[in-house]
Scaffold this motif. Structure first.
Motif, PDB file in Angstrom:
ATOM      1  N   GLN A  67      46.326  40.461  39.551  1.00 29.43           N
ATOM      2  CA  GLN A  67      45.111  40.656  40.349  1.00 29.43           C
ATOM      3  C   GLN A  67      45.444  41.205  41.735  1.00 29.43           C
ATOM      4  O   GLN A  67      44.766  42.095  42.249  1.00 29.43           O
ATOM      5  N   ARG A  71      44.533  45.082  43.257  1.00 27.58           N
ATOM      6  CA  ARG A  71      43.851  45.302  44.538  1.00 27.58           C
ATOM      7  C   ARG A  71      44.664  46.227  45.435  1.00 27.58           C
ATOM      8  O   ARG A  71      44.111  47.103  46.114  1.00 27.58           O
ATOM      9  N   ASP A  74      44.417  49.740  44.109  1.00 29.37           N
ATOM     10  CA  ASP A  74      43.088  50.284  44.382  1.00 29.37           C
ATOM     11  C   ASP A  74      42.972  50.713  45.846  1.00 29.37           C
ATOM     12  O   ASP A  74      42.377  51.762  46.149  1.00 29.37           O
ATOM     13  N   GLU A  75      43.533  49.932  46.773  1.00 28.70           N
ATOM     14  CA  GLU A  75      43.523  50.289  48.187  1.00 28.70           C
ATOM     15  C   GLU A  75      44.315  51.580  48.428  1.00 28.70           C
ATOM     16  O   GLU A  75      43.895  52.439  49.201  1.00 28.70           O
TER      17      GLU A  75
END
Length: 295
Positions: A67, A71, A74-75
């Motif tokens: 997870q 993230r 994705d950033e």
């Protein structure tokens, strides 16, 4: 780099459930993918994947770590997409520093705003010597040779100093016949904002023994000197671009150009970088192409 590659590798393995499939997506062998996963687990000190003959499954630590990895990735993807979009079209805020009396650039600034409607200009007019990098300027226009090695520079145009006064002043006090006659006239001086010293008048042929010019007024902005000169208060020594309009419409008259023996150059200065943002590159190219009005 190794951490980022490990994060990307683990995310692919977790999503594909296979070293072979993850390796295929990343362009590496299944063996290389397995070794990369082993190095990641060794560095973290935790087992992320349960291996079986059919499929890889995540441990509870692996689920939690995945997870976070997703993230982070994705950033990174968002940051790259935003940067690519910014590189594609000039947009955003541009902080520009200009000399206080640089109103002559207003028409060109208006054209620039029409050509680049997505660029927001933050114009800071000041005569002081600004810290371009420390004060967050994107670009400044200043006279004199650039002295900060951290800055990139591009020549914008040249200017000359001119001795000017209102026709009413010359009618009342007479017109000097030579630079030496200026000692008998009312002189309006520019005072440097930072040091408080008076700017010397660059009179041609003046030597060290020449008598000092009288000081009937001094100001730390050229605008104030222009207004005093327009009202017939005396003679001022100013860059030609600051009084071009007043000379053209007859509000001021200039003494012979040869009396002022100094000229100068205006530069665009900006923080040095191999990849200036598109909004800055657009501004530099726009003004470098057109030059300084009349310069």
């Amino acid at each position: 780099m190794e951490k980022m590659s490990g994060i990307e590798l683990f995310a692919h393995i977790a999503q594909q459930g296979s070293l072979v499939a993850a390796g295929r997506q990343l362009g590496i062998s299944a063996s290389a993918a397995g070794k990369g996963l082993a190095r990641l687990e060794a560095r973290l000190g935790a087992r992320l994947v349960q291996r079986s003959t059919r499929r890889l499954t995540l441990t509870s630590a692996g689920e939690q770590y995945l997870q976070r990895c997703l993230r982070i990735l994705d950033e990174v993807e968002t940051a790259e997409r935003e940067l690519q979009q910014e590189q594609a079209a000039p947009r955003g805020r541009l902080k520009v520093g200009l000399p206080h009396e640089c109103g002559v650039l207003a028409p060109l600034l208006a054209v620039f705003m029409q050509d680049y409607p997505e660029i927001e200009l933050d114009l800071d007019y000041s005569d002081r010597l600004v810290d371009v990098i420390g004060e967050g300027f994107d670009v400044v226009i200043r006279g004199g040779e650039p002295g900060d090695s951290r800055l990139s520079a591009r020549r914008l145009g040249a200017y000359r100093m001119r001795l000017v006064a209102a026709p009413a002043y010359f009618a009342r006090c007479g017109e000097p016949a030579s630079p030496m006659d200026l000692t008998k006239h009312r002189c309006l001086h520019y005072r440097y904002p930072r040091s408080g010293k008076l700017a010397p008048w660059p009179l041609a042929g003046q030597d060290e023994d020449a008598p000092a010019l009288p000081v009937h007024a001094c100001a730390n902005t050229g605008d104030a000197l222009i207004q005093l000169a327009e009202q017939g208060a005396g003679i001022a020594c100013l860059p030609d671009f600051t009084v071009r309009r007043q000379l053209a419409d007859g509000q001021l008259r200039a003494l012979p150009e040869a009396w002022a023996g100094r000229s100068g150059v205006l530069y665009l200065l900006w923080p040095g970088s191999p990849y200036p943002p598109p909004r800055l590159r657009a501004f530099i190219d726009f003004f470098a192409k057109r030059g300084f009005p009349g310069g």
